[in-house]
Design a protein around this motif. Sequence first.
Motif, PDB file in Angstrom:
ATOM      1  N   THR A 281       0.842  -1.197   0.000  1.00 15.29           N
ATOM      2  CA  THR A 281       0.000   0.000   0.000  1.00 15.29           C
ATOM      3  C   THR A 281       0.879   1.249   0.000  1.00 15.29           C
ATOM      4  N   VAL A 282       0.639   2.150  -0.969  1.00 15.12           N
ATOM      5  CA  VAL A 282       1.354   3.430  -1.010  1.00 15.12           C
ATOM      6  C   VAL A 282       0.424   4.597  -0.690  1.00 15.12           C
ATOM      7  N   PHE A 283      -0.868   4.339  -0.652  1.00 13.76           N
ATOM      8  CA  PHE A 283      -1.842   5.358  -0.267  1.00 13.76           C
ATOM      9  C   PHE A 283      -3.038   4.672   0.360  1.00 13.76           C
ATOM     10  N   GLU A 284      -3.524   5.257   1.439  1.00 12.56           N
ATOM     11  CA  GLU A 284      -4.772   4.806   2.045  1.00 12.56           C
ATOM     12  C   GLU A 284      -5.507   6.037   2.531  1.00 12.56           C
ATOM     13  N   GLY A 285      -6.755   6.157   2.143  1.00 12.91           N
ATOM     14  CA  GLY A 285      -7.548   7.304   2.556  1.00 12.91           C
ATOM     15  C   GLY A 285      -8.986   6.921   2.818  1.00 12.91           C
TER      16      GLY A 285
ATOM     17  N   ALA B 250      -3.614   7.503 -11.723  1.00 12.33           N
ATOM     18  CA  ALA B 250      -3.299   8.110 -13.016  1.00 12.33           C
ATOM     19  C   ALA B 250      -1.833   8.512 -13.101  1.00 12.33           C
ATOM     20  N   VAL B 251      -1.298   9.112 -12.029  1.00  9.20           N
ATOM     21  CA  VAL B 251       0.111   9.534 -12.018  1.00  9.20           C
ATOM     22  C   VAL B 251       1.028   8.320 -12.120  1.00  9.20           C
ATOM     23  N   LEU B 252       0.748   7.292 -11.332  1.00 12.36           N
ATOM     24  CA  LEU B 252       1.603   6.112 -11.348  1.00 12.36           C
ATOM     25  C   LEU B 252       1.577   5.415 -12.707  1.00 12.36           C
ATOM     26  N   LYS B 253       0.397   5.216 -13.256  1.00 14.46           N
ATOM     27  CA  LYS B 253       0.300   4.534 -14.546  1.00 14.46           C
ATOM     28  C   LYS B 253       0.934   5.352 -15.664  1.00 14.46           C
ATOM     29  N   ALA B 254       0.825   6.678 -15.590  1.00 15.59           N
ATOM     30  CA  ALA B 254       1.440   7.534 -16.609  1.00 15.59           C
ATOM     31  C   ALA B 254       2.960   7.429 -16.582  1.00 15.59           C
ATOM     32  N   ASN B 255       3.504   7.020 -15.435  1.00 15.13           N
ATOM     33  CA  ASN B 255       4.952   6.879 -15.289  1.00 15.13           C
ATOM     34  C   ASN B 255       5.402   5.424 -15.332  1.00 15.13           C
ATOM     35  N   GLY B 256       4.529   4.551 -15.801  1.00 17.14           N
ATOM     36  CA  GLY B 256       4.898   3.157 -15.998  1.00 17.14           C
ATOM     37  C   GLY B 256       4.904   2.292 -14.756  1.00 17.14           C
ATOM     38  N   VAL B 257       4.280   2.751 -13.686  1.00 14.45           N
ATOM     39  CA  VAL B 257       4.229   1.970 -12.450  1.00 14.45           C
ATOM     40  C   VAL B 257       2.880   1.250 -12.389  1.00 14.45           C
ATOM     41  N   PRO B 258       2.885  -0.079 -12.426  1.00 13.60           N
ATOM     42  CA  PRO B 258       1.612  -0.798 -12.329  1.00 13.60           C
ATOM     43  C   PRO B 258       1.024  -0.617 -10.932  1.00 13.60           C
ATOM     44  N   CYS B 259      -0.288  -0.464 -10.863  1.00 12.16           N
ATOM     45  CA  CYS B 259      -0.919  -0.279  -9.566  1.00 12.16           C
ATOM     46  C   CYS B 259      -2.360  -0.773  -9.599  1.00 12.16           C
ATOM     47  N   VAL B 260      -2.914  -0.935  -8.400  1.00 11.67           N
ATOM     48  CA  VAL B 260      -4.281  -1.399  -8.238  1.00 11.67           C
ATOM     49  C   VAL B 260      -4.952  -0.501  -7.222  1.00 11.67           C
TER      50      VAL B 260
ATOM     51  N   LYS C  38       5.932  -4.639  -4.861  1.00  8.72           N
ATOM     52  CA  LYS C  38       7.012  -4.282  -3.937  1.00  8.72           C
ATOM     53  C   LYS C  38       8.218  -3.683  -4.669  1.00  8.72           C
ATOM     54  N   ARG C  39       8.531  -4.198  -5.840  1.00 12.01           N
ATOM     55  CA  ARG C  39       9.721  -3.699  -6.534  1.00 12.01           C
ATOM     56  C   ARG C  39       9.552  -2.271  -7.059  1.00 12.01           C
ATOM     57  N   TYR C  40       8.311  -1.742  -7.050  1.00  5.03           N
ATOM     58  CA  TYR C  40       8.056  -0.383  -7.531  1.00  5.03           C
ATOM     59  C   TYR C  40       7.779   0.602  -6.401  1.00  5.03           C
ATOM     60  N   VAL C  41       7.864   0.185  -5.144  1.00  2.49           N
ATOM     61  CA  VAL C  41       7.475   1.047  -4.028  1.00  2.49           C
ATOM     62  C   VAL C  41       8.297   2.323  -3.980  1.00  2.49           C
ATOM     63  N   GLU C  42       9.620   2.218  -4.069  1.00  6.42           N
ATOM     64  CA  GLU C  42      10.463   3.411  -3.991  1.00  6.42           C
ATOM     65  C   GLU C  42      10.145   4.396  -5.105  1.00  6.42           C
ATOM     66  N   LEU C  43       9.993   3.900  -6.319  1.00  6.62           N
ATOM     67  CA  LEU C  43       9.656   4.763  -7.446  1.00  6.62           C
ATOM     68  C   LEU C  43       8.295   5.409  -7.244  1.00  6.62           C
ATOM     69  N   ALA C  44       7.318   4.634  -6.799  1.00  9.87           N
ATOM     70  CA  ALA C  44       5.972   5.162  -6.581  1.00  9.87           C
ATOM     71  C   ALA C  44       5.981   6.263  -5.517  1.00  9.87           C
ATOM     72  N   LEU C  45       6.673   6.029  -4.426  1.00 11.22           N
ATOM     73  CA  LEU C  45       6.725   7.029  -3.350  1.00 11.22           C
ATOM     74  C   LEU C  45       7.454   8.289  -3.812  1.00 11.22           C
ATOM     75  N   ALA C  46       8.493   8.132  -4.621  1.00 10.82           N
ATOM     76  CA  ALA C  46       9.205   9.301  -5.154  1.00 10.82           C
ATOM     77  C   ALA C  46       8.301  10.106  -6.083  1.00 10.82           C
ATOM     78  N   LEU C  47       7.536   9.415  -6.916  1.00  9.69           N
ATOM     79  CA  LEU C  47       6.607  10.110  -7.817  1.00  9.69           C
ATOM     80  C   LEU C  47       5.542  10.849  -7.024  1.00  9.69           C
ATOM     81  N   LEU C  48       5.035  10.229  -5.984  1.00 10.96           N
ATOM     82  CA  LEU C  48       3.997  10.871  -5.177  1.00 10.96           C
ATOM     83  C   LEU C  48       4.542  12.054  -4.382  1.00 10.96           C
ATOM     84  N   ALA C  49       5.781  11.964  -3.942  1.00  9.27           N
ATOM     85  CA  ALA C  49       6.400  13.071  -3.221  1.00  9.27           C
ATOM     86  C   ALA C  49       6.646  14.261  -4.140  1.00  9.27           C
ATOM     87  N   GLU C  50       6.905  13.958  -5.396  1.00 10.58           N
ATOM     88  CA  GLU C  50       7.166  15.001  -6.395  1.00 10.58           C
ATOM     89  C   GLU C  50       5.900  15.787  -6.645  1.00 10.58           C
TER      90      GLU C  50
END
Length: 96
Positions: free
Chosen positions: A38-42, A56-66, A84-96
């Motif tokens: 989980t990279v976001f919970e609301g 939308a942001v993750l998929k636009a940057n090539g990160v698969p998500c559900v 799991k292998r995309y967590v760091e990239l996903a969190l960096a994209l979200l922080a950006e």
Amino acid sequence: VRVPARDEAAALAALNAAGEDVPPAGPGDPSDSMDLVTVFEGQSTTAELEAMSIEAVLKANGVPCVVQSASEIPTLPFEVLVPKRYVELALALLAE
């Protein structure tokens, strides 16, 4: 490559004839690199919109998500999960 169980012996024979190393048969990929994290919970009134925007942001940057939710039950949270292998990239994209 997957083949029906009835064709497994023929497929292994074909690989052996081609000189390929054949790993032992198993129940599937034992690695945990594709386990979802989980990279976001609301759970607020805007959680669904946030989850969809994050997706939308993750998929636009090539990160698969559900996106996991039950929008018909407003008390349950919305979650965005990535392998799991995309967590760091996903969190960096979200922080950006």
